[in-house]
Design an enzyme around this catalytic site. Structure first.
Site, PDB file in Angstrom:
ATOM      1  N   ARG A  51      35.199  60.669  32.249  1.00  0.00           N
ATOM      2  CA  ARG A  51      34.486  60.099  33.404  1.00  0.00           C
ATOM      3  C   ARG A  51      33.124  59.529  33.013  1.00  0.00           C
ATOM      4  O   ARG A  51      32.575  58.671  33.723  1.00  0.00           O
ATOM      5  CB  ARG A  51      34.328  61.134  34.528  1.00  0.00           C
ATOM      6  N   TYR A 105      36.718  36.395  46.582  1.00  0.00           N
ATOM      7  CA  TYR A 105      37.945  37.184  46.518  1.00  0.00           C
ATOM      8  C   TYR A 105      37.954  38.139  47.721  1.00  0.00           C
ATOM      9  O   TYR A 105      36.916  38.716  48.069  1.00  0.00           O
ATOM     10  CB  TYR A 105      37.992  37.956  45.181  1.00  0.00           C
ATOM     11  N   ASP A 177      31.318  36.541  39.068  1.00  0.00           N
ATOM     12  CA  ASP A 177      32.662  37.053  38.814  1.00  0.00           C
ATOM     13  C   ASP A 177      33.401  35.922  38.102  1.00  0.00           C
ATOM     14  O   ASP A 177      33.708  34.890  38.707  1.00  0.00           O
ATOM     15  CB  ASP A 177      33.323  37.431  40.143  1.00  0.00           C
ATOM     16  N   LYS A 202      43.519  40.872  35.069  1.00  0.00           N
ATOM     17  CA  LYS A 202      44.071  39.524  35.006  1.00  0.00           C
ATOM     18  C   LYS A 202      44.121  39.051  33.553  1.00  0.00           C
ATOM     19  O   LYS A 202      44.833  39.606  32.752  1.00  0.00           O
ATOM     20  CB  LYS A 202      43.227  38.596  35.902  1.00  0.00           C
TER      21      LYS A 202
HETATM   22  N1  PLP Z   1      37.665  39.388  41.458  1.00  0.00           N
HETATM   23  C1  PLP Z   1      38.618  38.436  41.536  1.00  0.00           C
HETATM   24  C2  PLP Z   1      38.224  36.999  41.385  1.00  0.00           C
HETATM   25  C3  PLP Z   1      39.953  38.789  41.758  1.00  0.00           C
HETATM   26  O1  PLP Z   1      40.887  37.833  41.843  1.00  0.00           O
HETATM   27  C4  PLP Z   1      40.286  40.163  41.907  1.00  0.00           C
HETATM   28  C5  PLP Z   1      41.681  40.587  42.156  1.00  0.00           C
HETATM   29  O2  PLP Z   1      42.549  39.783  42.438  1.00  0.00           O
HETATM   30  C6  PLP Z   1      39.264  41.110  41.830  1.00  0.00           C
HETATM   31  C7  PLP Z   1      37.970  40.693  41.585  1.00  0.00           C
HETATM   32  C8  PLP Z   1      39.563  42.562  41.983  1.00  0.00           C
HETATM   33  O3  PLP Z   1      40.205  43.046  40.829  1.00  0.00           O
HETATM   34  P1  PLP Z   1      41.161  44.328  40.771  1.00  0.00           P
HETATM   35  O4  PLP Z   1      42.400  43.994  41.527  1.00  0.00           O
HETATM   36  O5  PLP Z   1      41.355  44.514  39.310  1.00  0.00           O
HETATM   37  O6  PLP Z   1      40.424  45.458  41.404  1.00  0.00           O
END
Ligand code: PLP
Length: 384
Positions: A51, A105, A177, A202
């Site tokens: 952790r 997102y 992001d 991803k």
């Molecule tokens: N940021 C973006 C641009 C995403 O497309 C996603 C998920 O689809 C996330 C963050 C969140 O990621 P996670 O599903 O790994 O928690």
């Protein structure tokens, strides 16, 4: 061992690898142990525990991620949302305010609009493409500017360089992001961003088999975020660390193939009579093509398009394709085809979808690693 001058492909393989190798193992082994024996008179901060994000798997991965982005430090987290939520919570306290790009997102949007206000943290959404409107949204308590490198599903690119500069001028921490862009196509720290976040689920992992996140940036900021991550408990399991570490080694090859394939598919779709519109930053017709050319080395593996036949034609195409799986997510070897109004954007009202340009019939194509020609043939059959 990697040197700072090594190219990305080399850093992906050699940065963060243990020296000397554990037992001579060429591939990083998995340290599936929740706790580690105390070495001599080590203090509290030297204790190793999953952790606390400091097992050999966490440390090797963090060093590799930092080297890939050209940063001092990095952290891996148990999901992309753990990276987003822990980062925002560590930088914003009660009474704090953030500026965020309007098209986010869904999970991030929900966290900012539903969860943060309960903690006294407020936000103002901005048009990431229009820097002239940002100053009016500032408040004395604004601490953070948050954008996404490429928006979903219309793949828009805001004025990223202006965002980093604006944040610096106004004493804000700038966060991007960069999940859709990946370090192969965009290096946000060179544009001046303070922190880069990824859903490593991803492209970084790239094999559709784990959920993970990453936060990369200056050591002092990463230390603050790690402190909260240790308390919130969003740690990545060592086996998932191992898979992400393995996946990263092929990142450049995968993303370059996916970007080239997506561009070929976008050009092919643009010429097809059944297609009404194609959204892909690599196309000269895309409204943000100039920005994409200026800052990106490739345009990514995601595109979206609309068919003249609307929703019915879109659902027919999803049902007819052989190689395109109808599933959310992106960045893996398999090509995925969805209709965002019933998938990633199903949580929005039809009104909200319309305001963000997500029409009911819009299709999102996340290109995998299949042969481009086979994907084109699949679309051709599906559109007959
Ligand atoms: N940021 C973006 C641009 C995403 O497309 C996603 C998920 O689809 C996330 C963050 C969140 O990621 P996670 O599903 O790994 O928690």
């Amino acid at each position: 061992m990697s040197e700072p001058d090594d190219r990305l492909e080399t850093r992906l393989i050699h940065a963060g690898e243990p020296q000397p190798r554990f037992g001579g193992a060429v591939a990083m082994p998995v340290f599936q142990s929740s706790t580690f024996a105390i070495d001599g008179d080590a203090g509290y901060h030297d204790l190793r525990y999953i952790r606390l994000n400091n097992t050999p798997n966490h440390l090797a991965l963090a060093e590799k991620l930092a080297a890939i982005e050209g940063a001092d430090a990095a952290l891996v987290t148990s999901s992309g949302m753990a990276a987003v939520s822990t980062t925002l919570l560590s930088l914003l306290g009660a009474g704090g305010h953030l500026l965020a790009q309007r098209e986010l997102y869904g999970g991030t949007h929900g966290f900012i609009t539903r969860d943060l206000p309960r903690l006294g943290i407020t936000h103002t959404f901005i048009d990431a493409g229009d820097p002239s409107t940002w100053a009016a949204a500032l408040q004395p308590s604004t601490r953070v500017l948050y954008v996404e490198a490429i928006s979903n599903p219309l793949v828009r690119i805001g004025d990223l360089a202006a965002a980093a500069t604006f944040a610096r001028q106004h004493g804000l921490v700038s966060i991007i992001d960069a999940t859709f862009a990946t370090p192969v196509n965009l290096r946000p720290l060179t544009l001046g961003f303070d922190l880069v976040l990824h859903s490593a689920t991803k492209y970084l992992n790239g094999h559709t088999d784990i959920v993970a996140g990453a936060v990369v940036g200056r050591a002092a900021l990463i230390e603050t975020i790690k402190h909260l991550l240790d308390h919130l408990g969003g740690s990545l399991d060592p086996h998932a660390c191992f898979l992400l570490h393995r996946g990263l080694k092929t990142l450049a090859l995968r993303v370059r193939h996916q970007s080239a394939s997506a561009l070929a598919l976008a050009r092919w779709l643009e010429r097809h009579p059944a297609v009404a519109a194609v959204h892909y930053p690599g196309l000269e017709t895309h409204p943000d093509h100039t920005r994409a050319r200026a800052w990106f080395s490739g345009f990514g593996g995601v595109l979206s398009f609309e068919l003249r036949g609307g929703v019915e034609a879109a659902d027919r195409l999803i049902a007819r394709t052989r190689l395109m799986t109808h599933a959310p997510s992106l960045g893996g070897p398999e090509t995925l085809l969805t209709r965002p109004a019933t998938a990633s954007h199903a949580g929005l009202t039809p009104d909200e979808r319309q305001r963000t340009g997500v029409t009911e019939g819009l299709l999102r194509l996340c290109v995998g690693l299949e042969a481009t020609e086979d994907l084109i043939a699949d679309l051709e059959r599906g559109l007959e």
